[in-house]
Design an enzyme around this catalytic site. Structure first.
Site, PDB file in Angstrom:
ATOM      1  N   ASP A  49       0.838  -1.199   0.000  1.00  0.00           N
ATOM      2  CA  ASP A  49       0.000   0.000   0.000  1.00  0.00           C
ATOM      3  C   ASP A  49       0.877   1.255   0.000  1.00  0.00           C
ATOM      4  O   ASP A  49       1.744   1.416   0.853  1.00  0.00           O
ATOM      5  CB  ASP A  49      -0.893  -0.018   1.239  1.00  0.00           C
ATOM      6  N   ASN A  50       0.663   2.119  -0.989  1.00  0.00           N
ATOM      7  CA  ASN A  50       1.389   3.393  -1.071  1.00  0.00           C
ATOM      8  C   ASN A  50       2.910   3.232  -1.011  1.00  0.00           C
ATOM      9  O   ASN A  50       3.580   3.874  -0.186  1.00  0.00           O
ATOM     10  CB  ASN A  50       0.937   4.337   0.048  1.00  0.00           C
ATOM     11  N   GLU A  56       0.623  -0.815  -5.099  1.00  0.00           N
ATOM     12  CA  GLU A  56      -0.635  -0.077  -5.058  1.00  0.00           C
ATOM     13  C   GLU A  56      -0.283   1.409  -4.939  1.00  0.00           C
ATOM     14  O   GLU A  56      -0.282   1.978  -3.856  1.00  0.00           O
ATOM     15  CB  GLU A  56      -1.506  -0.544  -3.883  1.00  0.00           C
ATOM     16  N   LYS A  67     -12.670  -1.754   5.403  1.00  0.00           N
ATOM     17  CA  LYS A  67     -11.621  -1.084   6.173  1.00  0.00           C
ATOM     18  C   LYS A  67     -12.073  -0.831   7.606  1.00  0.00           C
ATOM     19  O   LYS A  67     -11.250  -0.619   8.496  1.00  0.00           O
ATOM     20  CB  LYS A  67     -11.240   0.240   5.509  1.00  0.00           C
ATOM     21  N   TYR A  68     -13.388  -0.849   7.827  1.00  0.00           N
ATOM     22  CA  TYR A  68     -13.912  -0.476   9.140  1.00  0.00           C
ATOM     23  C   TYR A  68     -14.784  -1.553   9.771  1.00  0.00           C
ATOM     24  O   TYR A  68     -15.255  -1.389  10.897  1.00  0.00           O
ATOM     25  CB  TYR A  68     -14.726   0.817   9.021  1.00  0.00           C
TER      26      TYR A  68
END
Length: 294
Positions: free
Chosen positions: A35-36, A64, A176-177
């Site tokens: 991620d990132n 990503e 995500k939550y």
């Protein structure tokens, strides 16, 4: 995502991340979605990927990085096995054609391995929000037949398409939550199964640089041909999720195909006689032909 300070103890951080990655590899994990990655030092990724591959050459690192094109290209050059792309936002015939041609012919095909994800934990495209199941079907076929690597994120197979608010690309019930328990019985999974079988069986669908777009005389129809040796696959997709569309698929004379030939639709089993030149096509909203030349 935590902003680690690589300046304090770079050798220690390098070694610890390498250790953590190895823990997962030892448990059988062979693909890492990073991620990132563009927010961390590029020298770190170049070192880590080389270290891992020296011991486990089959491990895949997916970048990503939805950022500037030059940065995405640089990540691929330093070793990332695959890269996310702008495919999610390329929804018109013109934008999609232009982008795929760039990936396949600009020189990027020598080092940039695109992964066409239809959606992500963060991205629920506007076309999916409003197009319903036909939009999901069309995007699935495009992703699976244009790129050698593609992906769908959980919920896509069940047509999940509710944003947290109008104009947002965030899911209302984002994973995500919250934890979700899904059964593998999504209505789109049979199509996924057929497409994956076609991808395994046909070398033409395992390449990127062999794509050739075909004229349709209708901007809601996207048509292209892929050929590897004697294996030829022709795909036509109706990207209009609301209306039946008609047009032609213009197979060029220099394609090497005979004047007339039989094709079989890998999605339905239907057979047709096609010809070099203009072939009439009529597709339901979001419908598609994935035709193998017999």
């Amino acid at each position: 995502i935590y902003p680690l300070n690589f300046d304090n103890d770079p050798a220690g951080i390098y070694a610890e991340v390498r250790r953590v990655v190895q823990v997962w590899i030892d448990h059988g994990v062979t693909a890492f979605r990073v991620d990132n990655p563009h927010t961390k030092p590029f020298a770190f990724w170049e070192w880590l990927i080389a270290e891992v591959r020296a011991q486990d050459p089959d491990v895949v690192f997916l970048a990503e990085a939805f950022t500037k094109a030059a940065v995405m290209r640089a990540l691929a050059k330093i070793g990332f096995s695959q890269s996310y792309t702008y495919f999610t936002w390329k929804t018109s015939r013109h934008d999609l054609t232009e982008y795929v041609v760039e990936l396949a012919t600009s020189g990027m095909q020598e080092y940039y391995r695109p992964n066409f994800f239809t959606n992500t934990p963060d991205i629920l495209g506007e076309d999916l929000q409003h197009g319903g199941p036909p939009a999901f079907h069309a995007r699935l076929v495009l992703a699976a037949t244009l790129s050698p690597s593609y992906g769908i994120y959980s919920g896509f197979e069940r047509f999940e398409n509710v944003p947290v608010r109008p104009g947002s690309e965030e899911y209302e019930d984002s994973e995500k939550y919250e934890i979700k328990q899904r059964r593998l019985d999504g209505p789109l999974l049979p199509v996924v199964r057929e497409l994956n079988a076609a991808r395994r069986a046909h070398p033409a669908l395992q390449r990127l640089e062999n794509v050739r777009f075909l004229g349709t005389e209708n901007d809601t129809l996207v048509a292209y041909m892929k050929r590897t040796g004697d294996d030829v696959v022709i795909v036509v997709v109706n990207i209009d999720p609301f209306t039946v569309q008609e047009g032609i698929a213009d197979v060029p004379y220099e394609s090497g195909l005979p004047p007339a030939y039989e094709v079989c639709d890998l999605l339905t089993g239907a057979r047709y006689t096609w010809r070099v030149g203009r072939n009439f096509v009529r597709l339901n909203p979001g419908g598609a032909h994935v035709l193998v030349v017999e």
